[in-house]
Design a protein around this motif. Structure first.
Motif, PDB file in Angstrom:
ATOM      1  N   GLU A 109       0.918  -1.217  -0.062  1.00 32.79           N
ATOM      2  CA  GLU A 109      -0.035   0.449   0.132  1.00 32.79           C
ATOM      3  C   GLU A 109       1.063   0.898  -0.214  1.00 32.79           C
ATOM      4  O   GLU A 109       0.319   1.976   0.744  1.00 32.79           O
ATOM      5  CB  GLU A 109      -0.622   0.197   1.312  1.00 32.79           C
ATOM      6  CG  GLU A 109      -1.998  -1.220   1.176  1.00 32.79           C
ATOM      7  CD  GLU A 109      -3.277  -0.841   2.446  1.00 32.79           C
ATOM      8  OE1 GLU A 109      -3.171  -0.686   3.072  1.00 32.79           O
ATOM      9  OE2 GLU A 109      -4.014  -0.869   1.769  1.00 32.79           O
ATOM     10  N   ASP A 126      -4.741  -0.329  -3.483  1.00 29.44           N
ATOM     11  CA  ASP A 126      -5.228  -0.359  -2.616  1.00 29.44           C
ATOM     12  C   ASP A 126      -6.594  -1.444  -1.749  1.00 29.44           C
ATOM     13  O   ASP A 126      -6.891  -2.446  -2.379  1.00 29.44           O
ATOM     14  CB  ASP A 126      -6.328   0.323  -2.642  1.00 29.44           C
ATOM     15  CG  ASP A 126      -7.012   1.535  -2.642  1.00 29.44           C
ATOM     16  OD1 ASP A 126      -6.144   2.491  -2.405  1.00 29.44           O
ATOM     17  OD2 ASP A 126      -7.174   2.726  -3.768  1.00 29.44           O
ATOM     18  N   ASN A 141      -8.686   1.852   3.754  1.00 27.77           N
ATOM     19  CA  ASN A 141      -8.596   2.154   2.628  1.00 27.77           C
ATOM     20  C   ASN A 141      -8.079   3.735   3.095  1.00 27.77           C
ATOM     21  O   ASN A 141      -8.535   4.012   4.072  1.00 27.77           O
ATOM     22  CB  ASN A 141      -9.224   2.083   2.539  1.00 27.77           C
ATOM     23  CG  ASN A 141      -9.288   2.878   0.341  1.00 27.77           C
ATOM     24  OD1 ASN A 141      -8.254   3.464   0.157  1.00 27.77           O
ATOM     25  ND2 ASN A 141     -10.861   2.773  -0.571  1.00 27.77           N
ATOM     26  N   ARG A 142      -6.772   3.943   2.726  1.00 26.66           N
ATOM     27  CA  ARG A 142      -6.423   5.817   3.009  1.00 26.66           C
ATOM     28  C   ARG A 142      -7.273   6.166   2.180  1.00 26.66           C
ATOM     29  O   ARG A 142      -7.517   6.212   1.043  1.00 26.66           O
ATOM     30  CB  ARG A 142      -4.765   5.573   2.691  1.00 26.66           C
ATOM     31  CG  ARG A 142      -4.262   4.385   3.782  1.00 26.66           C
ATOM     32  CD  ARG A 142      -2.867   5.131   3.525  1.00 26.66           C
ATOM     33  NE  ARG A 142      -1.313   6.169   3.367  1.00 26.66           N
ATOM     34  CZ  ARG A 142      -0.839   5.866   3.067  1.00 26.66           C
ATOM     35  NH1 ARG A 142      -0.001   4.929   2.025  1.00 26.66           N
ATOM     36  NH2 ARG A 142       0.054   7.576   2.667  1.00 26.66           N
ATOM     37  N   SER A 153      -6.922   7.225 -11.474  1.00 26.41           N
ATOM     38  CA  SER A 153      -7.304   6.082 -10.745  1.00 26.41           C
ATOM     39  C   SER A 153      -8.463   4.811 -12.032  1.00 26.41           C
ATOM     40  O   SER A 153      -9.048   4.815 -12.804  1.00 26.41           O
ATOM     41  CB  SER A 153      -8.601   5.903  -9.448  1.00 26.41           C
ATOM     42  OG  SER A 153      -9.684   5.983  -9.649  1.00 26.41           O
ATOM     43  N   SER A 169      -9.096  -0.536  -8.546  1.00 21.90           N
ATOM     44  CA  SER A 169      -9.079  -0.324  -7.024  1.00 21.90           C
ATOM     45  C   SER A 169      -7.717   0.472  -7.519  1.00 21.90           C
ATOM     46  O   SER A 169      -6.928  -0.502  -6.813  1.00 21.90           O
ATOM     47  CB  SER A 169      -9.212  -1.303  -6.940  1.00 21.90           C
ATOM     48  OG  SER A 169      -8.618  -3.052  -6.569  1.00 21.90           O
TER      49      SER A 169
END
Length: 181
Positions: free
Chosen positions: A73, A116, A122-123, A147, A150
């Motif tokens: 991540e 993610d 999830n940040r 994006s 994901s």
């Protein structure tokens, strides 16, 4: 006595010639500017298509194995994990466009990805952007981060800091080969 008629030879005056050349120079400059923008836009569209093809291969890998080939991540450079990703894709994907076994495999796109992994951890987009700004050592705008499904991705610029020094050496419990660009 006979009067000779002199025939006047007409040509361009130097001022007329300069005016024509000036107009041509202005039109040439405008067309170069517009042409450069068209070429830049075409390169960006090609990069986007390449990135989405790579992410599609990532998603296909995830769909077949239930895990990501690179479990992290943090922002990572796709090209720094070149051989590792190609081997992982070869193990699972039947039609791998980046295969090591092909005579002329497609080059992995020059982009950084952020996967993610867990929905629970999830940040926020600001945290992810802050990490990217820290790693590139410049102000990265939100528009630069895209994006797809994901996966968040980012195309580095020429002046961005070398990525090699910030790559975690162990990802998913396995040592990775880190290729120097």
């Amino acid at each position: 006595m006979e009067v000779k008629k002199t025939r006047k030879i007409r040509g361009f005056l130097s001022i007329e010639l300069m005016l024509v050349l000036t107009v041509m120079a202005i039109l040439g400059g405008i067309s170069l500017y517009v042409g450069k923008r068209v070429v830049d836009r075409a390169k960006m569209v090609a990069m986007e298509a390449e990135a989405q093809m790579f992410i599609t291969a990532l998603l296909e890998y995830y769909g077949m194995t239930g895990k990501w080939p690179v479990g992290t991540e943090v922002w990572i450079s796709v090209r720094s994990f070149d051989n590792f990703l190609r081997r992982k894709f070869d193990e699972v994907l039947l039609d791998n466009p980046y295969s090591l076994s092909k005579k002329h495999p497609k080059e992995l796109p020059n982009m950084w990805i952020y996967i993610d992994i867990s929905v629970v951890n999830n940040r926020s987009a600001e945290d992810v952007l802050g990490e990217l700004r820290q790693r590139t050592q410049r102000m990265v705008s939100k528009r630069e981060v895209r994006s797809f499904e994901s996966v968040r991705y980012f195309f580095p610029k020429e002046g961005d800091r070398a990525w090699i020094f910030s790559i975690p050496k162990v990802v998913s419990g396995r040592k990775l080969e880190v290729r120097h660009p």
